[in-house]
Write a protein that holds these residues in place. Structure first.
Motif, PDB file in Angstrom:
ATOM      1  N   PRO A 226      24.695 -52.004 -33.615  1.00  0.00           N
ATOM      2  CA  PRO A 226      23.643 -52.599 -32.792  1.00  0.00           C
ATOM      3  C   PRO A 226      22.328 -52.689 -33.552  1.00  0.00           C
ATOM      4  O   PRO A 226      22.072 -51.905 -34.472  1.00  0.00           O
ATOM      5  CB  PRO A 226      23.519 -51.611 -31.616  1.00  0.00           C
ATOM      6  CG  PRO A 226      24.780 -50.815 -31.627  1.00  0.00           C
ATOM      7  CD  PRO A 226      25.186 -50.717 -33.069  1.00  0.00           C
ATOM      8  N   PHE A 227      21.504 -53.655 -33.177  1.00  0.00           N
ATOM      9  CA  PHE A 227      20.152 -53.739 -33.727  1.00  0.00           C
ATOM     10  C   PHE A 227      19.183 -54.085 -32.611  1.00  0.00           C
ATOM     11  O   PHE A 227      19.548 -54.691 -31.600  1.00  0.00           O
ATOM     12  CB  PHE A 227      20.060 -54.752 -34.875  1.00  0.00           C
ATOM     13  CG  PHE A 227      20.442 -56.166 -34.522  1.00  0.00           C
ATOM     14  CD1 PHE A 227      19.516 -57.047 -33.956  1.00  0.00           C
ATOM     15  CD2 PHE A 227      21.734 -56.640 -34.764  1.00  0.00           C
ATOM     16  CE1 PHE A 227      19.857 -58.352 -33.642  1.00  0.00           C
ATOM     17  CE2 PHE A 227      22.087 -57.945 -34.452  1.00  0.00           C
ATOM     18  CZ  PHE A 227      21.155 -58.801 -33.891  1.00  0.00           C
ATOM     19  N   THR A 228      17.930 -53.665 -32.768  1.00  0.00           N
ATOM     20  CA  THR A 228      16.910 -53.892 -31.754  1.00  0.00           C
ATOM     21  C   THR A 228      16.211 -55.229 -31.963  1.00  0.00           C
ATOM     22  O   THR A 228      16.323 -55.848 -33.026  1.00  0.00           O
ATOM     23  CB  THR A 228      15.849 -52.778 -31.792  1.00  0.00           C
ATOM     24  OG1 THR A 228      15.148 -52.863 -33.046  1.00  0.00           O
ATOM     25  CG2 THR A 228      16.493 -51.400 -31.649  1.00  0.00           C
ATOM     26  N   VAL A 229      15.462 -55.636 -30.961  1.00  0.00           N
ATOM     27  CA  VAL A 229      14.674 -56.865 -31.088  1.00  0.00           C
ATOM     28  C   VAL A 229      13.619 -56.694 -32.168  1.00  0.00           C
ATOM     29  O   VAL A 229      13.399 -57.603 -32.991  1.00  0.00           O
ATOM     30  CB  VAL A 229      14.015 -57.229 -29.747  1.00  0.00           C
ATOM     31  CG1 VAL A 229      13.095 -58.448 -29.909  1.00  0.00           C
ATOM     32  CG2 VAL A 229      15.072 -57.502 -28.686  1.00  0.00           C
ATOM     33  N   ALA A 230      12.974 -55.525 -32.220  1.00  0.00           N
ATOM     34  CA  ALA A 230      11.955 -55.285 -33.248  1.00  0.00           C
ATOM     35  C   ALA A 230      12.566 -55.357 -34.644  1.00  0.00           C
ATOM     36  O   ALA A 230      11.955 -55.906 -35.570  1.00  0.00           O
ATOM     37  CB  ALA A 230      11.307 -53.915 -33.018  1.00  0.00           C
ATOM     38  N   GLU A 231      13.769 -54.818 -34.796  1.00  0.00           N
ATOM     39  CA  GLU A 231      14.448 -54.885 -36.088  1.00  0.00           C
ATOM     40  C   GLU A 231      14.746 -56.339 -36.456  1.00  0.00           C
ATOM     41  O   GLU A 231      14.615 -56.742 -37.614  1.00  0.00           O
ATOM     42  CB  GLU A 231      15.741 -54.076 -36.028  1.00  0.00           C
ATOM     43  CG  GLU A 231      16.422 -53.872 -37.354  1.00  0.00           C
ATOM     44  CD  GLU A 231      17.658 -52.994 -37.265  1.00  0.00           C
ATOM     45  OE1 GLU A 231      18.258 -52.730 -38.323  1.00  0.00           O
ATOM     46  OE2 GLU A 231      18.035 -52.585 -36.143  1.00  0.00           O
ATOM     47  N   ALA A 232      15.127 -57.117 -35.462  1.00  0.00           N
ATOM     48  CA  ALA A 232      15.416 -58.534 -35.705  1.00  0.00           C
ATOM     49  C   ALA A 232      14.152 -59.283 -36.126  1.00  0.00           C
ATOM     50  O   ALA A 232      14.173 -60.115 -37.036  1.00  0.00           O
ATOM     51  CB  ALA A 232      16.027 -59.164 -34.463  1.00  0.00           C
ATOM     52  N   GLN A 233      13.042 -58.974 -35.464  1.00  0.00           N
ATOM     53  CA  GLN A 233      11.791 -59.654 -35.788  1.00  0.00           C
ATOM     54  C   GLN A 233      11.290 -59.301 -37.187  1.00  0.00           C
ATOM     55  O   GLN A 233      10.564 -60.083 -37.809  1.00  0.00           O
ATOM     56  CB  GLN A 233      10.731 -59.316 -34.741  1.00  0.00           C
ATOM     57  CG  GLN A 233      11.023 -59.944 -33.378  1.00  0.00           C
ATOM     58  CD  GLN A 233      10.062 -59.481 -32.306  1.00  0.00           C
ATOM     59  OE1 GLN A 233       9.686 -58.309 -32.256  1.00  0.00           O
ATOM     60  NE2 GLN A 233       9.646 -60.401 -31.439  1.00  0.00           N
ATOM     61  N   ALA A 234      11.694 -58.141 -37.690  1.00  0.00           N
ATOM     62  CA  ALA A 234      11.283 -57.713 -39.031  1.00  0.00           C
ATOM     63  C   ALA A 234      12.312 -58.071 -40.100  1.00  0.00           C
ATOM     64  O   ALA A 234      12.137 -57.729 -41.277  1.00  0.00           O
ATOM     65  CB  ALA A 234      11.046 -56.203 -39.041  1.00  0.00           C
ATOM     66  N   ALA A 235      13.357 -58.773 -39.711  1.00  0.00           N
ATOM     67  CA  ALA A 235      14.425 -59.110 -40.645  1.00  0.00           C
ATOM     68  C   ALA A 235      13.997 -60.207 -41.616  1.00  0.00           C
ATOM     69  O   ALA A 235      13.006 -60.916 -41.397  1.00  0.00           O
ATOM     70  CB  ALA A 235      15.666 -59.560 -39.875  1.00  0.00           C
ATOM     71  N   ASP A 236      14.764 -60.341 -42.685  1.00  0.00           N
ATOM     72  CA  ASP A 236      14.518 -61.411 -43.656  1.00  0.00           C
ATOM     73  C   ASP A 236      15.042 -62.751 -43.150  1.00  0.00           C
ATOM     74  O   ASP A 236      14.477 -63.806 -43.448  1.00  0.00           O
ATOM     75  CB  ASP A 236      15.193 -61.078 -44.989  1.00  0.00           C
ATOM     76  CG  ASP A 236      14.698 -59.771 -45.577  1.00  0.00           C
ATOM     77  OD1 ASP A 236      13.494 -59.473 -45.434  1.00  0.00           O
ATOM     78  OD2 ASP A 236      15.525 -59.043 -46.160  1.00  0.00           O
TER      79      ASP A 236
END
Length: 283
Positions: A226-236
């Motif tokens: 799983p990944f969070t929305v914040a992690e997604a927003q900080a993704a490359d």
């Protein structure tokens, strides 16, 4: 006018009819598959047939015909409708019976297929510019691994996204992204592809399986978690996969630009590889 398949007959679409007592209509007691068509050939058909059989089994429904017969119907619809690029929708219901919540015994299953022509599907402009995503709470039932026609909430989600000026929505449960309204969701960080692990929370995507295999063959690292929305927003990078979108880059999530704000190199390359292999192996 399209020719469609309804319960053993090929008929013009304006003559296609099902019973008002069909349980797919009354209870969403039905499963479906969507198979992509490129250059008049079916993409990943064996995998779609296998998932169909699993969905039916989970709902205690038999496969209404051998896989070879189902393939023949798909091909006949491609031929009759001159379909070059697009998709074929298949729906199998438990059948028509008096309205009762208990599964009926002996009902004859309903089988419906139709084509959707989408010229330029493989060269969609959205793949060159990327799509924008908003997030919504995931309020669907718990067995999302079964590909049922219970699609009201995803339909609400996609409509809500459009109302906000976005292209689609990702659904969030317990602080983590599950999947898109009609696709699997991914992020890329430090050349590692991250996507939610398989379980009852998400659909076991056919395109997902193919793309992850291709990623590993291309020596890319894959993490299923799983990944969070914040992690997604900080993704490359971010992207989605589905039978109708193939690999589609995501460039914005809840107003936050992802990476450079343009389709990333990994998503772009995976789309190229997927389309190349799909064209080579379609049947």
């Amino acid at each position: 006018m399209r020719t469609v398949y309804v319960n053993g007959d090929y008929v013009p679409e304006d003559q296609a009819k099902i019973s008002v007592f069909d349980r797919g209509f009354l209870f969403a007691d039905a499963v479906y598959e969507v198979t992509g068509v490129l250059e008049g050939k079916l993409v990943d058909f064996p995998a779609h047939a296998a998932r169909l059989a699993r969905s039916l089994s989970e709902l205690d429904m038999p496969m209404p015909m051998p896989e070879a017969d189902l393939l023949a119907i798909h091909r006949e619809l491609v031929t009759r409708n001159g379909l070059e690029e697009g998709m074929i929708y298949l729906q199998i219901t438990r059948g028509a019976a008096d309205r009762d919540f208990v599964f009926p015994k002996g009902a004859e299953q309903g089988v419906v297929l139709f084509t959707q022509s989408v010229p330029g599907l493989a060269d969609a402009p959205a793949a060159r510019r990327g799509i924008r995503i908003v997030t919504l709470p995931d309020r669907r039932w718990g067995r999302r691994d079964i590909k049922t026609v219970q699609l009201l909430y995803p339909s609400m989600g996609k409509t809500a996204a459009k109302a906000q000026g976005a292209d689609d929505a990702w659904m969030v449960e317990d602080g983590h992204v599950t999947e898109g309204t009609s696709n699997n969701a991914y992020i890329v960080k430090d050349r590692t592809i991250i996507t939610r692990h398989l379980g009852e929370e998400i659909l076991h995507g056919i395109t997902r399986a193919a793309v992850l295999r291709m990623a590993e063959e291309a020596q890319l690292k894959v993490e299923e978690r799983p990944f969070t929305v914040a992690e997604a927003q900080a993704a490359d990078e971010a992207f989605v996969t589905s039978a109708s979108a193939f690999v589609m880059p995501v460039v914005e999530i809840d107003g936050t630009r992802i990476g450079s704000g343009t389709p990333g190199p990994i998503a772009t390359r995976l789309r190229e590889i997927y389309l190349e292999e799909s064209r080579a192996n379609a049947i």
